[in-house]
Design a protein around this motif. Structure first.
Motif, PDB file in Angstrom:
ATOM      1  N   SER A   1      74.834  16.454  92.325  1.00 23.51           N
ATOM      2  CA  SER A   1      74.050  17.237  93.280  1.00 23.51           C
ATOM      3  C   SER A   1      73.632  18.576  92.675  1.00 23.51           C
ATOM      4  O   SER A   1      72.472  18.997  92.809  1.00 23.51           O
ATOM      5  N   ALA A   2      74.571  19.254  92.011  1.00 18.81           N
ATOM      6  CA  ALA A   2      74.255  20.544  91.382  1.00 18.81           C
ATOM      7  C   ALA A   2      73.207  20.379  90.287  1.00 18.81           C
ATOM      8  O   ALA A   2      72.320  21.227  90.120  1.00 18.81           O
ATOM      9  N   PHE A   3      73.303  19.276  89.554  1.00 20.81           N
ATOM     10  CA  PHE A   3      72.344  18.998  88.489  1.00 20.81           C
ATOM     11  C   PHE A   3      70.943  18.804  89.068  1.00 20.81           C
ATOM     12  O   PHE A   3      69.966  19.396  88.591  1.00 20.81           O
ATOM     13  N   LEU A   4      70.840  17.996  90.117  1.00 25.51           N
ATOM     14  CA  LEU A   4      69.546  17.744  90.743  1.00 25.51           C
ATOM     15  C   LEU A   4      68.993  19.014  91.394  1.00 25.51           C
ATOM     16  O   LEU A   4      67.793  19.306  91.293  1.00 25.51           O
ATOM     17  N   ALA A   5      69.883  19.771  92.042  1.00 27.35           N
ATOM     18  CA  ALA A   5      69.444  21.008  92.689  1.00 27.35           C
ATOM     19  C   ALA A   5      68.876  21.976  91.658  1.00 27.35           C
ATOM     20  O   ALA A   5      67.825  22.596  91.880  1.00 27.35           O
ATOM     21  N   MET A   6      69.563  22.093  90.508  1.00 32.60           N
ATOM     22  CA  MET A   6      69.075  23.001  89.467  1.00 32.60           C
ATOM     23  C   MET A   6      67.748  22.518  88.890  1.00 32.60           C
ATOM     24  O   MET A   6      66.887  23.343  88.522  1.00 32.60           O
ATOM     25  N   MET A   7      67.551  21.210  88.818  1.00 29.02           N
ATOM     26  CA  MET A   7      66.262  20.683  88.345  1.00 29.02           C
ATOM     27  C   MET A   7      65.135  21.080  89.295  1.00 29.02           C
ATOM     28  O   MET A   7      64.052  21.482  88.860  1.00 29.02           O
ATOM     29  N   PHE A   8      65.400  20.991  90.599  1.00 29.95           N
ATOM     30  CA  PHE A   8      64.386  21.404  91.573  1.00 29.95           C
ATOM     31  C   PHE A   8      64.152  22.914  91.506  1.00 29.95           C
ATOM     32  O   PHE A   8      63.004  23.377  91.533  1.00 29.95           O
TER      33      PHE A   8
END
Length: 451
Positions: free
Chosen positions: A254-261
């Motif tokens: 989730s943190a990885f995807l959030a940082m990508m956004f």
């Protein structure tokens, strides 16, 4: 004077030392971010890129610690002490080996990791600067993360035996040492961003050495796994921790995807999100302490078949958590101007941080309830249900909210979306826990948690 119930008093006594230790750690992490921010936005952005991987590594060590603590505490409650010692030995040794291998793999993937967040362009001086900063910082940061994991795994054994004071003391000690070395290494010895990682390694390394000497006379480990049941214990540990680690992988993903956004909004947005994550961890320190102190208590009650005590403890914890986070939210909102003077930022980051401190803390109570519910479900030996609750919080609510917010191109709407997602997650998790207790434990003794 208002009487404090025995379960609530016990919960406070177990949680307070851990809370103090975590408070010290979060304070130092926040100070780390401030120091790194003084070096420049680029350094803070590079520091922010480690956030998803910090969540990943913490997830692995917490997954092992939660799974092992659940088995150990139930074994202690059932008076099967050899099993508790065997699980302690297997979890610490196996956890350190696994964490070392993961850190080694991440070290080898440094360039590929950077390209996920920053579009490669060798002709752009700004890109070259970020590459150099990240490649220099990355191995030092990974080693500091490994030192944190070693201390955490060792202190999990203390918590399983009901000793949270040593855990809190060691976290405070590591934080004080870190805080002393931070400005010296970053500024005086001109090590820059890697000085922060080295300071963390020294702090946790020194605390770990003390713990190793303290553990020696306690007889909480076995010398060699010769007992016929050790292999079965190992299989049980793998089954439990594979589920709890999978559960903990979800926040990392989730943190990885959030940082990508967030990265789509620019370098400033990455830097801001990194700082906000540290502030969020600081505000959730009491919640994190509960997730560490409650599972051993739940496990021992469960092992001793004291189901009524589980019900009482859960109700007390929920009320205490919601009250504490509500007061913290008000205090932080009123202290916004003071905090902004302590953390010098560029105008866009200042505006975003002001909005975040007024909007998001109100959702940390429900978010905290969700986090505690997940840890309780793990302690009850139902990691699959815990996994489902975590998945709903992160991938049904949180990530879609971040995606919608960043799609508008406005950080304000992103913060609003994250706040709503946190509040919905807490409500869902609590009702899920109530339903589980009603359907699973009623056959033994009534045990329905009521908020």
């Amino acid at each position: 004077m208002l009487a404090v119930s025995s379960p609530l008093r016990s919960l406070i006594n177990k949680t307070l030392p851990v809370c103090i230790g975590l408070f010290a750690i979060m304070s130092v992490q926040l100070v780390d971010s401030v120091f790194i921010g003084l070096l420049g936005v680029n350094q803070l952005a590079v520091h922010g890129m480690t956030l998803p991987f910090q969540t990943l590594l913490i997830g692995i060590q917490v997954g092992i610690g939660v799974g092992a603590t659940a088995i150990m505490s139930q074994a202690i409650g059932a008076q099967t002490l050899y099993k508790a010692r065997a699980i302690a030995t297997l979890s610490v040794n196996g956890g350190i080996i696994l964490m070392s291998l993961v850190c080694l793999l991440l070290w080898q993937l440094d360039t590929q990791i950077l390209r996920v967040f920053i579009h490669p362009n060798a002709d752009n001086p700004h890109y070259v600067l970020l590459v150099n900063l990240f490649i220099t910082y990355w191995p030092y940061w990974l080693f500091s993360a490994l030192s944190v994991a070693v201390l955490y795994l060792l202190t999990s054994v203390y918590r399983a035996h009901g000793d949270t004071k040593t855990t809190g003391l060691m976290f405070v000690t590591a934080s004080i040492i870190n805080l002393i070395f931070d400005p010296l290494l970053i500024f005086y010895f001109d090590m820059g961003i890697k000085g922060a990682a080295i300071a963390s390694t020294l702090g946790y390394g020194i605390a770990t050495i003390y713990v190793l000497f303290d553990l020696k006379p306690r007889r909480w480990f076995i010398r060699s796994p010769r007992h016929v049941g050790t292999l079965n214990y190992c299989i049980e540990l793998i089954k439990m921790t594979s589920a709890t680690i999978t559960n903990q992988f979800l926040p990392a993903a989730s943190a990885f995807l959030a940082m990508m956004f967030i990265a789509k909004l620019g370098t400033d947005a990455i830097a801001f999100w990194s700082l906000l994550a540290r502030i969020e961890s600081f505000l959730l320190v009491f919640t994190l302490a509960l997730t560490m102190s409650m599972p051993p208590m739940i496990g021992q009650y469960f092992g001793a078949q004291q189901y009524h005590a589980i019900d009482t403890l859960l109700s007390a914890a929920a009320k205490l958590l919601l009250g504490f986070t509500a007061i913290s939210a008000v205090l932080f909102a009123l202290s916004t101007d003071l905090l902004l003077t302590l953390i010098p930022l560029e105008p866009p980051l200042n505006n975003w941080l002001t909005a975040a401190l007024w909007i998001m803390p109100i959702s940390y109570g429900p978010l905290g309830v969700c986090m505690v519910v997940v840890s309780v479900l793990n302690a009850l030996g139902t990691p699959k249900t815990a996994l489902m609750v975590s998945f709903a919080r992160l991938f049904v609510l949180y990530i879609p909210a971040i995606a919608i917010g960043t799609a508008t191109g406005d950080m304000f709407y992103t913060l609003i979306g994250a706040t709503i997602a946190n509040m919905l997650a807490g409500t869902f998790a609590w009702f899920k826990l109530k339903n589980y207790l009603k359907s699973t434990l009623d056959h033994a003794q009534p045990c329905v948690a009521n908020a």
